[in-house]
Each structure stands twice: as C-alpha cells, then as structure tokens.
Design a protein around this motif. Structure first.
Motif, PDB file in Angstrom:
ATOM      1  N   LEU A  82      36.324  38.540  40.397  1.00 23.43           N
ATOM      2  CA  LEU A  82      36.311  39.207  41.693  1.00 23.43           C
ATOM      3  C   LEU A  82      37.141  40.483  41.691  1.00 23.43           C
ATOM      4  N   SER A  83      37.729  40.844  40.548  1.00 25.08           N
ATOM      5  CA  SER A  83      38.614  42.005  40.586  1.00 25.08           C
ATOM      6  C   SER A  83      38.035  43.218  39.878  1.00 25.08           C
ATOM      7  N   ASN A  84      37.022  43.020  39.053  1.00 23.99           N
ATOM      8  CA  ASN A  84      36.366  44.162  38.430  1.00 23.99           C
ATOM      9  C   ASN A  84      35.100  44.485  39.222  1.00 23.99           C
ATOM     10  N   VAL A  85      34.782  45.764  39.380  1.00 27.72           N
ATOM     11  CA  VAL A  85      33.681  46.136  40.278  1.00 27.72           C
ATOM     12  C   VAL A  85      32.373  45.462  39.868  1.00 27.72           C
ATOM     13  N   THR A  86      31.962  45.654  38.618  1.00 23.91           N
ATOM     14  CA  THR A  86      30.674  45.117  38.195  1.00 23.91           C
ATOM     15  C   THR A  86      30.675  43.591  38.243  1.00 23.91           C
ATOM     16  N   TRP A  87      31.738  42.986  37.719  1.00 22.78           N
ATOM     17  CA  TRP A  87      31.843  41.525  37.771  1.00 22.78           C
ATOM     18  C   TRP A  87      31.742  41.029  39.199  1.00 22.78           C
TER      19      TRP A  87
END
Lengths: 453, 423
Positions: free
Chosen positions: A299-304
């Motif tokens: 939930l902290s990386n944009v794509t992820w």
C-alpha cells in the motif's frame, strides 16, 4: 358527447376559460370557489397569501442578499463603555447562501402548486359545464386512497428529497461558482461569486490544481474500467464453474464466496488494509514462506497500491457478480448448448458464441451502472488506502490512489475547500451523465418498460 | 498393454495412459534437484534422508515426508490401475493423487522453514527451488486433472478449492485474531499461541475508553428504524411508479435519475447545516431522518419487480371494487415477499455499515458513534497496536449477525438482484 378535455395547457386554459379561470391566474383558487370546490379553493388562496407574506417578510431580503453574499466583514471595534475590543457581527455568507436557496426552493414549490391550482380549477369548471357536480373536498381526500394514491405515497419522498437532497444539491452547485475555500471561511471572512473561475483553474493546464485533477481523473477512469471488468469476468467464470454439471453441493460453494460479500465493506476492507501493511500478516507470511526476503510495499508504493486496490476490489466484487450471473445463466436455453455440442463446439467455443453474447446483451445496463458506481467507489479506496501514498506533486491532501470522489471528500472534510469540492462534484456528474446516456441509447429494457405487464 | 483399449462403465479411459505416464514422471522428479543451495543441488529424497538422519526436528518436516509418501503411493496406484482398471481403483488413485498434489504444493510454502530448521540454508527463498520440484508439483497437478477426467469428476473442484481458500483467508485471520491472547498488531505467526475470550469481554466492559456496547446499540437503533421506514418508502414509491400512471411520472423518475448522478456526499455539508438549523445535529435521529429522506432513490429494483406482476390482477381487483391502497396492501404486497426481504435486508445493511455521513455528523462525539465510525477510529495508526485484537473481536460481533442473515436470506437477494437486471 362532451368530455373533459385533458390536453389543456397554460395558454388554452386561459383563452378558453371564463373570467374566474383567468382571474385565478392571479388569485389562486378562485376558479375552484366559483365552481363549487370552496374548501379546496380557500386552501389554495391561503397558500398564496402565506407565500407572499413570507416573501415580503424575509424571502425578498434573502434573495437580495444572495446577489453579493454579504458585504460587512466581521471586525473588531473598541467598546468605550467596557474598555475592550469586541467582535462586531458581520455577514455570514454561508447562511446567506443557504437562506437564498431555501427561498428559491420554496418559490419553486409555490410555482408547482400554482400550476396545479390552475389545472384543478379548469377541471372543476369543465366538470360543471358538463352539468356534473365537481368532487367535494371529502371526495378529494378519499381519492388519495384510490386514483390519486400517488399523492399520498409520494408526498413523504418528495418532501424528504427536496429538503435533504435537492436543496443541499442546489446549494452545493451554487458553491462551485464562489470562492468558498480555506481562506474565505465564514463567519470570519466573506466569500463571493467568482463565476466559472473554479472550473477554469481545475481544467486548465499548468496550475498545481490542474496537475492534480487530470492525473486523478485518469486514475479514476482506469480504476473504474479495471474494477468493473475484472469483477464482471471473474464473477461470470466463477458462476459458470459453480453451475457446471457435476459440481455437487452448489449451495455450499456459493455460500463460501457469499460470506465475503455479506460482511459489511468497512470491516472487510479495514481488515484487509491491516493485513497488507508493512508489518501486516501477509508480509509476515510471505517472508516466512520464502517468497520474498523483505516486506512488499502493498500500500505504500504507487504501482503496488493501485494493483492492490484492484485485487482487493476483485475479492469483494466477484461474489456479487457471481450471484447476479447465476440467475441469468440458468435462463439460457439448454438446447442451445446441446445443438452446439452436436455441431462439435467445445466448451470454449460455446462460451464465446453462446454464453458470452447472451450475458453481454442482458447485462449491459447493469455493467454501465456498475461502471458509474466504481468511478464513485468511495468505500474501497477510502477504507483501504485513504488515497495514499501521498505525493508532493499533488494539491494538498490528494494521494496517488485517490479517486475524484475521495478527493472531493478530503477537500470537504479536511481542508474545507468547498468550492473545489463542489466543482469536482459537478464534473463527476457530467461523467456519470455521459455514461448513463450511452447506456440509455443501448438499453432495450428501458424502452420496453411496459413489456412485462 | 491391451488394457488401454477396453471400456469400463463409469470411466472415460481416453486420458488413462497420459495420467499413468505423468504420475510416473512426477515420481521420478522426487530424485531430481529440489533445492539450489550454495554447496550444490539436493533432491527431495536426498533432503528427506538427511532430515531422518539429523537430530533437528520441525513440524514442517511433515510436508516433505508427506510429499514423498503420497507421490510414491499415487505412482503405485497408477501402475495398479493399468492392470486392474475399475472405478474403485481409479477413485482411490484420485484421492491419493489429490493428497500428493496438496502436499507437494504446501512443500513450496514450507521449504524455507525446512531449510532453516535443518541448517541447510538460512536465507532460502522460493526462487531457489530447482526444476525437479516444479516437475514434481506440476506433474502431480496434471495427473490429478487427468485422473479426474478419467473418473468423470468435474475439474472445477480444484479451482473452487483454491479460490475458496484464498477467499476465506482474510476472514479466518480476523476470527483467529479476535480470539488471540497475545495483544498487539504485529505478530510473526498466523495461528495464535493462546486463545481467549478476553477481547470480547473487554469490548463490553471497558466502557470509559471504548464504549463499544454504546456504539452497537446506536447502530442497532438506527438500522432497525431505517429499515422499517426506508422499506415502506421504497415500496410505496416503486409501487406508485410501477402500477399507476399520472402526469409528471416520467419527469419524477428523470429527476431522481439526475439527482442520483451527483456524488451523494457532495452536499453533506449543506445537509449538516440544515440539520443544525432545525436542531438535529449530532443526534441519531438525524441519521434516521436523512436516511429516510433519500430512501426513494433506491426504487429501481423493487419497481422492476412490481413491473413483472401482471396488470390483470390489479384490474380484477378494481372491478371487485378495491381501491388502489387496498390493492397495494392486500394484493401486491403479499405477492412480493422476496422483494420485501430484499429491501429490508438492503436498508438494514446500508444503515448498519454507513460510514461517511455518521463520521461527518458526529466528529469527535464518541458516545454517538456507530460501529462503522468506531471501528474505523480503532484502526487509526495511533491506536492500532493497542486495540487490534479488540478491533478484530468487534468486527466479528458486527459481521456475524449480518452474515447469518445474509446466508439465510440469500435466495431472496439473488431473486432481487436478477430482477433488477431483467428490469
């Protein structure tokens, strides 16, 4: 034989009617009184008097104030008697706007009633001309349970909707044309009309706001299509597996999946959100099972994060489609499959040539309303990521998974930029309306409303 | 091998030969490289022999022993089935093959633990699994599919089982957490070390910090009132729109549709001010009133249902002298059991899980929170470590009645849903 002419409009009623009918355009209820419906006519008259009293006493002032939304800013004045500075009361733009909208809605309702009184008077006149007795007041009341049942049944919804939906909606639409933002908060400050400036800043390029708006809109559209179609096909395949021949305990399998749907969304989404955190159970297990050496940024990386919300939505949405599709699948005539089998079609071909075209035809309206629903899917985004991860490229508060609706919510609740929130709301409306029009032009079911009856 | 040509009742022998061959390949894979370690490759059997000889012990070893035993037995069954082809043998093989597949699949999840416990490697990752393992796992799976096609069993069971496990995984986690004795958000394991009811008891006794009982009652009151009022409004609106024709009917429906295209909570701030004006802010009554005011918007599904009731029934009743109101009460409603249940369920659920409006309405006034606002408040990053197990217990308590209701009334829900599509 003469009958009551129902195709009367405002002008023909005036030209064909007698003097009382014409006068009742100004003095409401006169035609009713003349034609024997005294109580009804008096009620109309009383309503008219009440309305004009209201307009004279406060309504006129409300409408007048709406032109400027207040001129006196709240300030400080020295009170010589007490020897202190006191707050002098200024105009409150928000309350002025609200009062103005209330007046407008009341006026709207009055105009509707005025029209109603004219038609009612004309009906009474025609009835009397035919030599019949117009309905008495008691008969009118009784008719509420019969041919006029719609007045009885719709009165509560109409009052409720106009107070708590229509009125606030007009208020918010008007707000899009003001500068009611963080720097113009009543009662300390005034806000005023700015025309279409908000739309201009939001839609133009170059500004920080526009640089937030376009990416958020882009992600909203991607999300909407991805979420809708993934659940649609996923649910269809699941329903086909469960309904296929040779699967026993169909009800059991359906229940397994329905459980996720039955749990209120805020619970299941919060649970999943805690599971996906950096120290959440999913990361713990993935490391324990040897799939990854370090925690994954679900939930902290944009794509992820964007993929995660689509996958989690799949988890929640598939059972809904599965239930809906199950019913439709059973309606497909079995002979179609049998003849396809005789002609040598395999299961894949049967799906492509029979199941899918049929489903597509029946479910197009559902699909489009689902698409609009997903553009406005507040729950999944807000409970799962709350729009995060945040980014410095965006206008305050907006994050990379924010949809237009969640951004709107944040603008309303956290930063009090009501004018922007309202502008976004109107843009969302335009998008929804576009897709609804597409759905209308395609949907046969809407045209054949009477088909089943 | 003339056996492959004969026919046996109840079996489809087309794939029999393939199944036997793949089963044997999977068996051979037990001796092929399984782990890529720094000091060289190891086969499954090699590792297992080492574990038997070693002194270390771990529960995860079960998976490696199980894989070997079941893959071997399944291969034996494959050979037996060639000479004794009947339904009983095939069914037996199928069960063993399923177990072999499950165990070899689970081996993937436990290899790291096994490597660690036995001292083979401390930083083993699944990308170090060698080709022998993949032949074993995929081979077992393919054999299972082939055997199922021989016994004419639907292969969908495999997909349903895998999907079912994935779907229920988060639910299992939250239920286990609700009964977990160890407090805190972060734990390094799935199954709790100790079980307790304390989380539930704390929810209802620790009222000063966490008035959960209050929240629950608030929500129940709002949901019950809303569900009665909203259902009445929705049914009345949709009845009128479906069964009667009057001037302005189309216009009314169009207005509702246009209103519905605006995001609902866009105007909440105005609603809040109006409520303040009539003195209803921060009260539960406000939730009920606002919910009821907007209820008519959800008329579509029940209107679609009423549309399917033949008009002739109404006409017959009119000839018998019934008024519209009587028709609604005594003819239409008794025919509409499923749509009534659907509407009741829908409005109850809506009120039960509404978050946006209550959160805006109540702000910091915790005593008026509904469960949705309260539970969200509990998972705030400041509180999550202290309250995570209690949040889980609360989630179970809130979700359980709904799930039971839903599973019980599923049939009506499906009828309502598909009714809306026919529409």
């Amino acid at each position: 034989m003469k009958v009551i002419n129902k195709n009367r409009n405002l002008i023909t009623t005036f030209t064909k009617g007698d003097i009382f009918s014409r006068l009742s355009y100004i003095v409401m209820g006169l035609a009713n009184i003349r034609n024997g419906q005294v109580i009804k006519g008096l009620i109309f008259l009383m309503i008219e008097v009440a309305y004009f009293m209201f307009m004279l006493l406060t309504g006129r002032h409300n409408l007048h104030m709406m032109r400027t939304l207040g001129e006196n800013t709240q300030g400080m004045a020295y009170n010589e008697a007490l020897g202190i500075y006191e707050v002098t009361k200024g105009d409150n733009s928000m309350l002025i706007l609200l009062a103005g909208v209330v007046t407008l809605v009341i006026t709207g309702l009055f105009i509707a009633l005025w029209l109603f009184s004219i038609y009612s008077g004309e009906r009474a006149r025609q009835t009397r001309e035919l030599g019949k007795r117009p309905a008495s007041f008691l008969e009118d009341v009784k008719s509420l349970a019969n041919e006029n049942v719609h007045f009885l049944f719709l009165s509560v919804p109409v009052i409720g909707l106009s107070t708590f939906t229509v009125m606030p909606l007009i208020y918010m639409i008007l707000m899009a044309f003001t500068n009611y933002d963080q720097d113009h908060q009543p009662p300390g400050n005034l806000f005023t009309w700015v025309g279409i400036k908000n739309f201009f800043t939001l839609l133009s390029t170059g500004d920080r706001l526009a640089n937030t708006f376009w990416p958020v809109l882009g992600w909203t559209l991607i999300w909407g299509f991805a979420a809708t179609f993934s659940c649609y096909f996923g649910g269809m395949i699941l329903a086909m597996i469960i309904n296929s021949k040779g699967i026993k305990y169909k009800k059991f399998w359906r229940t397994v999946f329905v459980i996720t749907m039955a749990i209120p969304a805020f619970i299941s989404l919060r649970v999943v959100a805690t599971m996906l955190g950096e120290r959440g159970i999913l990361n713990v297990l993935l490391q324990q099972w040897g799939f990854t050496a370090s925690a994954l940024p679900f939930l902290s990386n944009v794509t992820w994060a964007r993929v995660s919300v689509i996958v989690v939505n799949f988890w929640i949405g598939v059972p809904v489609t599965m239930l809906m599709v199950s019913g439709i699948l059973m309606n497909i005539p079995a002979e179609l499959y049998e003849s396809a089998k005789i002609d040598g079609a395999g299961p894949v071909l049967a799906f492509l040539k029979i199941t899918f075209p049929y489903m597509w035809f029946v479910t197009t309206p559902y699909l489009i309303s689902n698409l609009i629903g997903n553009f406005n899917n507040f729950n999944v985004i807000y409970f799962l990521t709350a729009g995060q991860p945040l980014t410095l490229d965006y206008f305050k508060g907006a994050g990379k998974t924010d949809l237009l609706v969640t951004w709107l919510y944040k603008l309303t609740k956290d930063s009090n930029d009501y004018n922007l929130a309202a502008t976004i709301g109107i843009i969302i409306f335009v998008i929804s309306a576009t897709f609804t029009l597409i759905s209308f032009s395609r949907s046969a079911a809407m045209k054949n409303e009477e088909g089943f009856q | 091998m003339g056996n492959f040509r004969k026919t046996v009742i109840g079996l489809n022998l087309k794939n029999h030969l393939k199944a036997v061959i793949v089963a044997l390949v999977a068996f051979v894979a037990l001796f092929l490289p399984y782990m890529n370690l720094e000091e060289g490759k190891r086969s499954v059997v090699g590792v297992a022999l080492e574990l038997l000889g070693g002194s270390s012990a771990s529960k995860a070893y079960v998976f490696i022993y199980g894989t070997i035993v079941f893959t071997f037995v399944a291969a034996v069954m494959a050979v037996v089935s060639v000479f004794k082809t009947n339904e009983k043998v095939m069914k037996c093989w199928q069960v063993l093959q399923a177990l072999a597949t499950i165990f070899s699949g689970l081996l993937m999840f436990s290899t790291r633990t096994i490597a660690k416990a036995s001292g083979l490697s401390n930083n083993f990752l699944n990308k170090d699994l060698s080709f022998g393992y993949w032949i074993l796992f995929v081979g077992s799976l393919v054999t299972l599919v082939l055997v199922m096609s021989v016994t004419k069993t639907n292969v969908g069971y495999i997909a349903l089982t895998v999907l079912g496990v994935i779907w229920l995984f988060p639910i299992l986690w939250i239920v286990l957490t609700a009964f977990r004795a160890e407090q805190g958000y972060y734990v390094g394991y799935f199954i709790p070390k100790g079980f307790t009811f304390d989380n539930f008891i704390n929810l209802f006794t620790n009222n000063s910090v966490l008035p959960f009982a209050r929240w629950w009652c608030n929500t129940l009151i709002v949901a019950l009132c809303s569900c009665v009022i909203n259902t009445l409004i929705v049914l009345m609106t949709s009845y009128v729109l479906s069964r009667t024709r009057f001037a302005g009917r189309k216009a009314f429906m169009n207005i509702l549709m246009i209103i519905g295209m605006f995001p609902g909570f866009m105007s909440l701030i105005a609603v809040y001010n109006i409520l303040k004006g009539i003195g209803l802010n921060q009260s539960l009554l406000a939730l009920i009133v606002v919910g009821a005011a907007g209820a008519a918007m959800g008329y579509h599904v029940s209107k679609g249902f009423f549309d399917t009731i033949p008009k002739a029934i109404d006409e017959a009743a009119i000839i018998d002298g019934a008024s519209r109101l009587q028709i609604f009460l005594h003819v239409t409603l008794p025919l509409s059991k499923s749509i009534i249940v659907y509407t009741v369920l829908g409005s109850f659920l809506g009120a039960w899980s509404d978050y946006i409006f209550p959160s805006m309405l109540f702000g910091d006034k915790q005593s008026s929170y509904t469960v949705a606002v309260g539970l969200y408040w509990l998972t705030d990053f400041k509180r999550i470590d202290t309250y995570y197990t209690q949040f889980a217990a609360g989630a179970v308590i809130v979700a359980l009645p709904i799930v039971i209701l839903f599973v019980w009334l599923q049939r009506f829900y499906v009828e309502g849903l598909s009714g809306s599509v026919k529409g």
